[in-house]
Motif scaffolding. Structure first.
Motif, PDB file in Angstrom:
ATOM      1  N   THR A   1      17.621  14.415  44.875  1.00 23.14           N
ATOM      2  CA  THR A   1      18.679  15.476  45.317  1.00 23.14           C
ATOM      3  C   THR A   1      20.161  14.487  45.119  1.00 23.14           C
ATOM      4  O   THR A   1      21.174  15.203  44.812  1.00 23.14           O
ATOM      5  N   ALA A   2      20.084  13.253  45.438  1.00 26.65           N
ATOM      6  CA  ALA A   2      21.382  12.325  45.263  1.00 26.65           C
ATOM      7  C   ALA A   2      21.641  12.123  43.781  1.00 26.65           C
ATOM      8  O   ALA A   2      22.762  12.065  43.596  1.00 26.65           O
ATOM      9  N   ALA A   3      20.909  12.087  42.837  1.00 26.07           N
ATOM     10  CA  ALA A   3      21.109  11.842  41.549  1.00 26.07           C
ATOM     11  C   ALA A   3      21.765  13.466  41.179  1.00 26.07           C
ATOM     12  O   ALA A   3      22.819  13.456  40.526  1.00 26.07           O
ATOM     13  N   ALA A   4      21.358  14.426  41.844  1.00 26.54           N
ATOM     14  CA  ALA A   4      22.060  15.930  41.326  1.00 26.54           C
ATOM     15  C   ALA A   4      23.714  15.691  42.011  1.00 26.54           C
ATOM     16  O   ALA A   4      24.406  16.367  41.493  1.00 26.54           O
ATOM     17  N   ALA A   5      23.606  15.311  43.185  1.00 25.67           N
ATOM     18  CA  ALA A   5      24.982  15.250  43.974  1.00 25.67           C
ATOM     19  C   ALA A   5      26.072  14.009  42.995  1.00 25.67           C
ATOM     20  O   ALA A   5      26.920  14.538  42.904  1.00 25.67           O
ATOM     21  N   ALA A   6      25.450  13.257  42.665  1.00 25.08           N
ATOM     22  CA  ALA A   6      26.126  12.318  41.889  1.00 25.08           C
ATOM     23  C   ALA A   6      26.642  12.807  40.569  1.00 25.08           C
ATOM     24  O   ALA A   6      27.576  12.927  39.871  1.00 25.08           O
ATOM     25  N   GLY A   7      25.612  13.710  39.758  1.00 24.09           N
ATOM     26  CA  GLY A   7      25.919  14.305  38.636  1.00 24.09           C
ATOM     27  C   GLY A   7      26.894  15.449  38.799  1.00 24.09           C
ATOM     28  O   GLY A   7      27.965  15.580  37.856  1.00 24.09           O
ATOM     29  N   VAL A   8      26.830  16.183  39.895  1.00 26.02           N
ATOM     30  CA  VAL A   8      27.890  17.091  39.935  1.00 26.02           C
ATOM     31  C   VAL A   8      29.129  16.704  40.372  1.00 26.02           C
ATOM     32  O   VAL A   8      30.277  17.044  39.881  1.00 26.02           O
ATOM     33  N   ALA A   9      29.250  15.414  40.873  1.00 27.21           N
ATOM     34  CA  ALA A   9      30.747  14.869  41.144  1.00 27.21           C
ATOM     35  C   ALA A   9      31.004  14.324  39.850  1.00 27.21           C
ATOM     36  O   ALA A   9      32.389  14.331  39.739  1.00 27.21           O
ATOM     37  N   ALA A  10      30.392  13.758  38.998  1.00 24.68           N
ATOM     38  CA  ALA A  10      30.935  13.125  37.793  1.00 24.68           C
ATOM     39  C   ALA A  10      31.103  14.233  36.734  1.00 24.68           C
ATOM     40  O   ALA A  10      31.673  13.965  35.795  1.00 24.68           O
ATOM     41  N   GLY A  11      30.347  15.462  36.774  1.00 27.53           N
ATOM     42  CA  GLY A  11      30.774  16.587  35.854  1.00 27.53           C
ATOM     43  C   GLY A  11      29.864  16.334  34.555  1.00 27.53           C
ATOM     44  O   GLY A  11      29.358  15.452  34.249  1.00 27.53           O
ATOM     45  N   GLY A  12      30.062  17.442  33.976  1.00 22.59           N
ATOM     46  CA  GLY A  12      29.508  17.319  32.657  1.00 22.59           C
ATOM     47  C   GLY A  12      27.756  17.714  32.745  1.00 22.59           C
ATOM     48  O   GLY A  12      27.080  17.428  31.781  1.00 22.59           O
ATOM     49  N   GLN A  13      27.552  18.269  33.686  1.00 21.75           N
ATOM     50  CA  GLN A  13      25.997  18.607  34.141  1.00 21.75           C
ATOM     51  C   GLN A  13      25.747  19.989  33.854  1.00 21.75           C
ATOM     52  O   GLN A  13      26.744  20.920  33.995  1.00 21.75           O
ATOM     53  N   PRO A  14      24.566  20.396  33.579  1.00 20.13           N
ATOM     54  CA  PRO A  14      24.338  22.190  33.480  1.00 20.13           C
ATOM     55  C   PRO A  14      24.131  22.676  34.895  1.00 20.13           C
ATOM     56  O   PRO A  14      23.435  23.636  34.843  1.00 20.13           O
ATOM     57  N   TYR A  15      24.673  22.100  35.664  1.00 22.87           N
ATOM     58  CA  TYR A  15      24.787  22.979  37.253  1.00 22.87           C
ATOM     59  C   TYR A  15      26.101  22.498  37.892  1.00 22.87           C
ATOM     60  O   TYR A  15      26.849  21.461  37.491  1.00 22.87           O
ATOM     61  N   ASP A  16      26.649  23.592  38.461  1.00 28.38           N
ATOM     62  CA  ASP A  16      27.980  23.140  39.309  1.00 28.38           C
ATOM     63  C   ASP A  16      27.952  22.878  40.807  1.00 28.38           C
ATOM     64  O   ASP A  16      28.842  22.575  41.259  1.00 28.38           O
ATOM     65  N   ALA A  17      26.764  22.941  41.334  1.00 25.54           N
ATOM     66  CA  ALA A  17      26.441  22.463  42.588  1.00 25.54           C
ATOM     67  C   ALA A  17      25.185  21.783  42.989  1.00 25.54           C
ATOM     68  O   ALA A  17      24.322  22.042  41.927  1.00 25.54           O
ATOM     69  N   ALA A  18      25.015  21.159  43.970  1.00 26.95           N
ATOM     70  CA  ALA A  18      23.911  20.492  44.145  1.00 26.95           C
ATOM     71  C   ALA A  18      23.055  20.679  45.432  1.00 26.95           C
ATOM     72  O   ALA A  18      24.119  20.879  46.544  1.00 26.95           O
ATOM     73  N   VAL A  19      22.061  20.750  45.772  1.00 22.90           N
ATOM     74  CA  VAL A  19      21.185  20.738  47.162  1.00 22.90           C
ATOM     75  C   VAL A  19      20.958  19.195  47.300  1.00 22.90           C
ATOM     76  O   VAL A  19      20.102  18.773  46.640  1.00 22.90           O
ATOM     77  N   CYS A  20      21.497  18.757  48.496  1.00 26.96           N
ATOM     78  CA  CYS A  20      21.216  17.535  48.788  1.00 26.96           C
ATOM     79  C   CYS A  20      21.409  17.058  50.297  1.00 26.96           C
ATOM     80  O   CYS A  20      21.733  18.251  50.862  1.00 26.96           O
ATOM     81  N   ALA A  21      21.247  16.005  50.845  1.00 32.45           N
ATOM     82  CA  ALA A  21      21.506  15.481  52.145  1.00 32.45           C
ATOM     83  C   ALA A  21      23.051  15.721  52.459  1.00 32.45           C
ATOM     84  O   ALA A  21      23.583  15.280  51.562  1.00 32.45           O
ATOM     85  N   PRO A  22      23.414  15.972  53.672  1.00 30.96           N
ATOM     86  CA  PRO A  22      24.891  15.945  53.979  1.00 30.96           C
ATOM     87  C   PRO A  22      25.415  14.574  53.753  1.00 30.96           C
ATOM     88  O   PRO A  22      26.483  14.688  53.237  1.00 30.96           O
ATOM     89  N   SER A  23      24.752  13.451  53.838  1.00 29.16           N
ATOM     90  CA  SER A  23      25.301  12.163  53.718  1.00 29.16           C
ATOM     91  C   SER A  23      25.561  11.876  52.006  1.00 29.16           C
ATOM     92  O   SER A  23      26.420  11.220  51.651  1.00 29.16           O
ATOM     93  N   ALA A  24      24.694  12.613  51.221  1.00 28.49           N
ATOM     94  CA  ALA A  24      24.762  12.407  49.745  1.00 28.49           C
ATOM     95  C   ALA A  24      26.097  13.168  49.526  1.00 28.49           C
ATOM     96  O   ALA A  24      26.754  12.637  48.586  1.00 28.49           O
ATOM     97  N   ALA A  25      26.363  14.267  49.916  1.00 29.29           N
ATOM     98  CA  ALA A  25      27.491  15.097  49.607  1.00 29.29           C
ATOM     99  C   ALA A  25      28.865  14.203  50.095  1.00 29.29           C
ATOM    100  O   ALA A  25      29.843  14.015  49.535  1.00 29.29           O
ATOM    101  N   THR A  26      28.748  13.667  51.381  1.00 31.29           N
ATOM    102  CA  THR A  26      29.772  12.727  51.665  1.00 31.29           C
ATOM    103  C   THR A  26      29.901  11.547  50.706  1.00 31.29           C
ATOM    104  O   THR A  26      31.071  11.201  50.295  1.00 31.29           O
ATOM    105  N   LEU A  27      28.958  10.902  50.367  1.00 33.31           N
ATOM    106  CA  LEU A  27      28.856   9.686  49.478  1.00 33.31           C
ATOM    107  C   LEU A  27      29.634   9.976  48.211  1.00 33.31           C
ATOM    108  O   LEU A  27      30.263   8.951  47.720  1.00 33.31           O
ATOM    109  N   HIS A  28      29.458  11.233  47.653  1.00 36.21           N
ATOM    110  CA  HIS A  28      30.113  11.753  46.519  1.00 36.21           C
ATOM    111  C   HIS A  28      31.218  12.391  46.408  1.00 36.21           C
ATOM    112  O   HIS A  28      31.874  12.932  45.378  1.00 36.21           O
ATOM    113  N   GLY A  29      31.972  12.429  47.658  1.00 34.19           N
ATOM    114  CA  GLY A  29      33.181  13.341  47.922  1.00 34.19           C
ATOM    115  C   GLY A  29      33.113  14.505  47.698  1.00 34.19           C
ATOM    116  O   GLY A  29      34.039  15.186  46.971  1.00 34.19           O
ATOM    117  N   LEU A  30      31.899  15.232  47.746  1.00 33.15           N
ATOM    118  CA  LEU A  30      31.508  16.820  47.702  1.00 33.15           C
ATOM    119  C   LEU A  30      32.027  17.561  48.679  1.00 33.15           C
ATOM    120  O   LEU A  30      32.044  17.201  50.014  1.00 33.15           O
TER     121      LEU A  30
END
Ligand code: PPY
Length: 305
Positions: free
Chosen positions: A132-161
């Motif tokens: 889940t955190a790899a997805a959050a990091a991916g969506v924050a970095a961009g260039g992924q085949p997805y535009d949102a991530a399902v993750c823990a609230p803390s992972a969203a905060t960690l990656h500024g989402l």
């Protein structure tokens, strides 16, 4: 333990499990991209322990973990941690819910939000991510085949989402059980509130084969807390049984059951005895206490003269 591996990166539910593990204080935390990579590093001696997810209350067993423990060089579970799971849908600022075409997350997370997704984003595709955190990091970095991530609230905060939707799990009370695994060595002492994990391989396929395995537990008053069949991968229809039972291998009733299983199984893989996360004392059937077995053994010794 000085170096502990885990399914990373930071912000995974597994990293939260490691936060909850008291003995990890002061240990170096080493993130791995997959359960297989973490357990391979443990087997190779690169880390001294690994925290991995094994079972969750909605999706069931984590096959990658069950299979990696059931084969290869022996490893032992030395502890368990249960973590409550809350999911958010997160995306970079500027992405609205209606813009989301594809969602990245870990397969077990997707399985736990499928109902919500079907109701709120029925057209969105699912892209598997390593965590889940790899997805959050991916969506924050961009260039992924997805535009949102399902993750823990803390992972969203960690990656500024931004959080597009909160608490999207289909089951409010979802929990995941994680295990701390080590190479064989010293085993946790019995506490009276322990679990033992085994993998049972049958000699052959025959009517009542599973019943014969379960009888070994029933006859010694041993309660099971998990039972799953997993393919042995040798051929279609060939299964082994992954079980958790209440008690410690040093308890008399477990010793007797293990000897019975050893006689009838092709292989019994012992995956460790460890204190239960909930501290609940084992349910022991009447006349299945250590003292009952000791008395019976003494009686046998006396009649054998
Ligand atoms: O991907 C993660 O964050 C993990 O730790 C694996 C996982 C995924 C979904 C629920 C629990 C654990």
């Amino acid at each position: 333990m000085t170096r502990v591996g885990y399914l990373g990166p930071d912000g995974t539910f597994t990293s939260m499990a490691l936060d909850q593990w008291p003995a990890s204080d002061g240990a170096e935390r080493v993130p791995f991209g997959s359960v297989d990579a973490a357990l391979a590093a443990l087997r190779a001696g690169d880390v001294d322990g690994a925290m991995v997810p094994i079972e969750n209350s909605v999706e069931g067993g984590v096959s990658a973990t069950l299979d990696a423990l059931a084969s290869g060089d022996p490893l032992l579970v030395v502890g368990e941690v249960v973590v409550p799971i809350t999911f958010v849908l997160a995306a970079p600022a500027g992405v609205a819910l209606a813009d989301v075409r594809a969602v990245g997350t870990h397969s077990h997370a997707w399985a736990q939000v499928r109902g919500w997704m079907g109701r709120h984003l029925p057209g969105a595709g699912y892209v598997p991510a390593l965590s889940t955190a790899a997805a959050a990091a991916g969506v924050a970095a961009g260039g992924q085949p997805y535009d949102a991530a399902v993750c823990a609230p803390s992972a969203a905060t960690l990656h500024g989402l931004e959080v597009l939707a909160d608490d999207i799990g289909d089951m409010q009370a979802a929990v995941t059980r994680f295990v701390l695994v080590a190479r064989p060595g010293s085993m946790p002492e019995p506490t009276g509130a322990d679990k033992t994990t085994l993998v049972l391989f049958q000699r052959d396929d025959h009517a009542g084969g599973l019943l014969e395995l379960l009888e070994q537990f029933a006859a010694r008053g041993i309660n099971l807390t998990r039972l799953e069949s997993r393919p042995t991968k040798a051929s279609m229809g060939s299964y082994c049984f992954s079980v958790d039972i209440e008690g410690h291998v040093l308890d008399e009733r477990l010793g007797e059951a293990l000897m019975g299983l050893r006689r009838i199984c092709a292989e019994v893989r012992f995956l460790g005895s460890y204190p239960r996360a909930d501290g609940r004392a084992a349910t022991i059937a009447p006349r299945a206490q250590d003292s009952d077995f000791a008395e019976a053994r003494e009686w046998l010794r006396s009649i054998r003269g």
